[in-house]
Design a protein around this motif. Structure first.
Motif, PDB file in Angstrom:
ATOM      1  N   UNK A 188      34.790  38.385  52.639  1.00 10.07           N
ATOM      2  CA  UNK A 188      33.687  37.429  52.555  1.00 10.07           C
ATOM      3  C   UNK A 188      33.586  36.869  51.143  1.00 10.07           C
ATOM      4  N   UNK A 189      34.031  37.650  50.159  1.00  8.17           N
ATOM      5  CA  UNK A 189      34.198  37.173  48.790  1.00  8.17           C
ATOM      6  C   UNK A 189      35.637  37.466  48.398  1.00  8.17           C
ATOM      7  N   UNK A 190      36.443  36.450  48.158  1.00  6.90           N
ATOM      8  CA  UNK A 190      37.866  36.673  47.885  1.00  6.90           C
ATOM      9  C   UNK A 190      38.091  37.212  46.478  1.00  6.90           C
ATOM     10  N   UNK A 191      39.299  37.677  46.181  1.00  4.73           N
ATOM     11  CA  UNK A 191      39.612  38.148  44.828  1.00  4.73           C
ATOM     12  C   UNK A 191      39.407  37.087  43.749  1.00  4.73           C
ATOM     13  N   UNK A 192      39.627  35.827  44.105  1.00  8.06           N
ATOM     14  CA  UNK A 192      39.466  34.729  43.137  1.00  8.06           C
ATOM     15  C   UNK A 192      38.574  33.647  43.739  1.00  8.06           C
ATOM     16  N   UNK A 193      37.247  33.809  43.678  1.00 11.22           N
ATOM     17  CA  UNK A 193      36.340  32.799  44.241  1.00 11.22           C
ATOM     18  C   UNK A 193      36.512  31.450  43.547  1.00 11.22           C
ATOM     19  N   UNK A 228      36.319  30.674  39.700  1.00  8.69           N
ATOM     20  CA  UNK A 228      35.188  31.119  38.905  1.00  8.69           C
ATOM     21  C   UNK A 228      35.694  32.075  37.822  1.00  8.69           C
ATOM     22  N   UNK A 229      35.487  31.708  36.575  1.00  4.69           N
ATOM     23  CA  UNK A 229      35.820  32.563  35.431  1.00  4.69           C
ATOM     24  C   UNK A 229      37.272  33.030  35.439  1.00  4.69           C
ATOM     25  N   UNK A 230      38.176  32.215  36.013  1.00  7.10           N
ATOM     26  CA  UNK A 230      39.595  32.596  36.087  1.00  7.10           C
ATOM     27  C   UNK A 230      39.749  33.985  36.703  1.00  7.10           C
ATOM     28  N   UNK A 231      38.963  34.263  37.713  1.00  3.79           N
ATOM     29  CA  UNK A 231      38.918  35.586  38.306  1.00  3.79           C
ATOM     30  C   UNK A 231      40.219  36.036  38.933  1.00  3.79           C
ATOM     31  N   UNK A 250      33.384  39.972  38.471  1.00  3.72           N
ATOM     32  CA  UNK A 250      34.710  39.353  38.376  1.00  3.72           C
ATOM     33  C   UNK A 250      35.476  40.005  37.225  1.00  3.72           C
ATOM     34  N   UNK A 251      36.717  40.339  37.478  1.00  3.76           N
ATOM     35  CA  UNK A 251      37.623  40.767  36.408  1.00  3.76           C
ATOM     36  C   UNK A 251      38.549  39.601  36.091  1.00  3.76           C
ATOM     37  N   UNK A 252      38.561  39.173  34.827  1.00  2.00           N
ATOM     38  CA  UNK A 252      39.329  37.983  34.451  1.00  2.00           C
ATOM     39  C   UNK A 252      40.577  38.310  33.638  1.00  2.00           C
ATOM     40  N   UNK A 253      40.948  39.588  33.613  1.00  2.56           N
ATOM     41  CA  UNK A 253      42.101  40.002  32.831  1.00  2.56           C
ATOM     42  C   UNK A 253      41.720  40.604  31.497  1.00  2.56           C
TER      43      UNK A 253
END
Length: 393
Positions: free
Chosen positions: A55-60, A69-72, A99-102
């Motif tokens: 329902x919420x993907x790894x990279x929204x 979003x935020x280079x997620x 979100x984890x952006x690296x």
């Protein structure tokens, strides 16, 4: 994958033959024998989210710009709740997610009218600090707001204290994935959407003064308001490298309990901690008994905790567990997961199923959880009743 949006749970949906035999012989549900109290949370249904099952993907993606979003790279730690009267955003519901952006964790917001289709356009609403050396420079992840009530089926509405809404968040001092000793901070908001730190320098929970079981890393907080006190259930890593869950408290009159000028927190650790300990050899939670979420269940007449277990009895997977209590201090764990990783028909949780958020709407429970598998890290959904034609194409 089947086209129906609500697929009956297959993994972990049944109890032991002994329990079933007892029920058949008596003709009634066997309460208190074989941990039957937790059966109401089993056999839930998969919601087939529009993002490969999530329902919420790894990279929204922001629908307005088409950009991530935020280079997620991964999403986790969702919190679903109702919008405040002061909110200027559309939709009746909110979801805070991490979100984890690296480089570290950032907290973003999505909105919805039905708890199924989420608009990610609000983006990041609470970011990590930019000054190295601060306790949340490495990342921030919302853990739990201060709700107005603790009922498991009640409204997920936030409570105002001193004219503000409040949120507890997990934090890390170093950039990267959960790097450093970790701590928990307090944030406030006037509208429930945009958040400010109560203190930029003083967390309300940290490894300072910690016991051996929590001396290495402090993780996610979960706030519960009860009988004039605020309870913080949190998980931590200790000197053995294992994770367990404990408790700290403060009176509501002293909340939020962070004195920046004096550099101290007024929160008091409960000496009975850890309340949720690692299980014995062969159990599901020998290594991790983590991320506790607590509500009061009026039907059961007790407090209920969801947490995740990982250990030599889980095959290396994180599974969703349950425990119950009459006093918020002494907990009885159900040794069998209420949901096991690897069951989702889309294959999105073949590694881990953990870090839950629970909300009820029109008598239906919506259990969001972080699903990790071959398709990455995202948010999946189980519901207590099938949703039928609610599937988004």
């Amino acid at each position: 994958m089947e086209n129906d949006d609500s697929i009956k749970l297959q993994v972990g949906g049944h109890r032991t033959d002994a329990k079933e035999q007892l029920q058949q012989e008596s003709g009634n549900p066997v309460v208190g024998v074989g941990f039957v109290w937790s059966d109401k949370f089993r056999g839930w249904h998969y919601y087939n989210g529009q993002y490969d099952g999530f329902v919420v993907p790894p990279s929204p993606v922001d629908p307005a710009t088409g950009k991530k979003i935020a280079d997620g790279q991964a999403t986790t730690c969702s919190i679903a709740l109702e919008a405040t009267p002061e909110s200027k955003l559309k939709g009746s519901y909110r979801m805070f997610y991490t979100i984890f952006d690296g480089s570290g964790y950032r907290t973003a917001l999505a909105t919805s009218d039905d708890l199924l289709a989420w608009d990610f356009s609000p983006g990041v609403v609470f970011d990590r600090s930019e000054a190295a050396g601060l306790f949340d420079y490495g990342g921030v992840t919302f853990g739990c707001p201060l709700y107005g009530n603790a009922s498991i089926t009640g409204p997920r509405t936030m409570k105002k204290v001193n004219g503000k809404y409040w949120m507890a968040y997990g934090a890390y001092p170093l950039r990267g994935l959960e790097q450093g000793s970790g701590a928990d901070g307090i944030a406030w908001s006037l509208d429930g959407d945009i958040w400010e730190r109560e203190s930029t320098s003083v967390p309300f929970m940290s490894v300072e003064g910690a016991a051996a079981w929590e001396s290495s890393v402090i993780y996610q907080p979960n706030l519960v308001l009860h009988d004039g006190n605020v309870y913080d259930f949190y998980n931590a890593k200790g000197s053995t490298g294992n994770e367990q869950s404990g408790l700290a408290t403060i009176s509501l009159s002293d909340f939020p309990g962070v004195d920046t000028s004096a550099g101290v927190s007024q929160w008091q650790r409960n000496p009975a901690s850890p309340l949720i300990r690692n299980g014995p050899k062969g159990s599901v939670d020998t290594q991790m008994a983590s991320d506790p979420k607590v509500w009061y269940d009026d039907e059961l007449g007790c407090w209920v905790m969801f947490y995740f277990g990982l250990g030599d009895g889980s095959g290396g997977h994180a599974d969703i567990m349950a425990a119950r209590s009459s006093d918020l201090i002494t907990w009885e764990k159900d040794p069998e997961p209420i949901y096991k990783a690897g069951g989702h028909p889309a294959g999105i949780d073949d590694r881990h199923a953990h870090k839950v958020s629970l909300i009820y709407k029109d008598g239906v429970g919506y259990l969001y959880y972080t699903a990790i598998g071959k398709k990455g890290n995202g948010i999946a959904l189980l519901t207590s009743q099938p949703l039928g034609s609610a599937m988004l194409v």
